[in-house]
Design an enzyme around this catalytic site. Structure first.
Site, PDB file in Angstrom:
ATOM      1  N   HIS A 131       0.829  -1.206   0.000  1.00  0.00           N
ATOM      2  CA  HIS A 131       0.000   0.000   0.000  1.00  0.00           C
ATOM      3  C   HIS A 131       0.864   1.257   0.000  1.00  0.00           C
ATOM      4  CE1 HIS A 131      -3.237  -2.777   1.228  1.00  0.00           C
ATOM      5  NE2 HIS A 131      -4.049  -1.863   0.715  1.00  0.00           N
ATOM      6  N   LYS A 135      -0.717   4.861   4.490  1.00  0.00           N
ATOM      7  CA  LYS A 135      -1.598   3.915   5.194  1.00  0.00           C
ATOM      8  C   LYS A 135      -1.135   3.747   6.633  1.00  0.00           C
ATOM      9  CE  LYS A 135      -3.915  -0.555   4.772  1.00  0.00           C
ATOM     10  NZ  LYS A 135      -5.227   0.064   5.069  1.00  0.00           N
TER      11      LYS A 135
END
Length: 242
Positions: A131, A135
């Site tokens: 990600h 995040k």
């Protein structure tokens, strides 16, 4: 036309849902809510509420929802057992959909990974998620959902077999070990790989999201569907009929 309230409207997903609703023909935005707003107004003006906030935000939403039940689509990740229990209790009086990922492709990945885990019992399982640098939680909620599914398919308790890192002289890999690893960098929307590894061969199941619109459109479709359902807990499998 179904009126959808966005809870956590200033976040990345909230903004994406707002954008996607502008072109939606079956639903429209009723209200954009963020921390410090009027919860009563959110519930009064909405047929369905989509929540992409924070664990504390979801906790507050569920507590208020008991006083004015409305269908809730919850996509917030990082929820603890207390909040999940509260969600289950609230679903007795309103329909609640909960998923760590609103992508239909990820739902199919989860289904296939579960089947592969059951069929390839001698294969080692490793899960990798990637990600963007912003995040906040790791592993991702989706990775943990995948891990739960493959563990359950083998009648294993994930808490007893999950590995989240390897360093130093740690010895050989155990038979039931399920590794869940995380990478963070750049602007990666989301990539999940579930790998099954055996001597002489391996199988990898991958899903890559290239836009948050994927999740937003999925959440909107689910919200429209949920508005017609009775009070209970729903998952992505209920929505897909698998």
């Amino acid at each position: 036309m179904i009126k959808i309230g966005i809870y956590g409207a200033k976040g990345r997903m909230g903004k994406q849902i707002e954008e996607c609703l502008k072109s939606e023909t079956q639903a429209r935005i009723s209200i954009l809510y963020d921390k410090g707003g009027n919860l009563g107004e959110l519930f009064e003006k909405s047929d369905v509420i989509i929540d992409f906030s924070s664990p504390s935000g979801t906790h507050e939403l569920l507590n208020y929802a008991r006083t004015m039940p409305k269908p809730l689509v919850i996509g917030t990740t990082g929820l603890d057992e207390k909040i999940l229990h509260l969600m289950q209790s609230a679903s007795e009086v309103m329909p609640i959909f909960y998923a760590t990922n609103m992508s239909l492709g990820v739902a199919v990945l989860n289904y296939l990974a579960s089947k592969a885990s059951q069929m390839l019992r001698n294969f080692d399982i490793e899960i990798l998620e990637m990600h963007h640098r912003h995040k906040k939680d790791a592993p991702s909620g989706t990775a943990m959902t995948l891990a739960q599914s493959v563990a359950k398919a083998r009648n294993l308790e994930l808490e007893k077999v999950r590995v989240s890192g390897r360093d130093g002289i740690i010895g050989e890999r155990s038979k039931d070990e399920i590794a869940v690893m995380s990478l963070r960098g750049g602007d990666i929307v989301g990539r999940h790989t579930v790998g099954f590894y055996e001597d002489g061969e391996f199988l990898e199941l991958n899903h890559t999201a290239t836009s948050r619109a994927t999740f937003a459109k999925g959440a909107i479709k689910i919200a429209i569907w949920l508005s017609k359902q009775e009070a209970k807990m729903y998952s992505i499998n209920d929505f897909l009929g698998i």
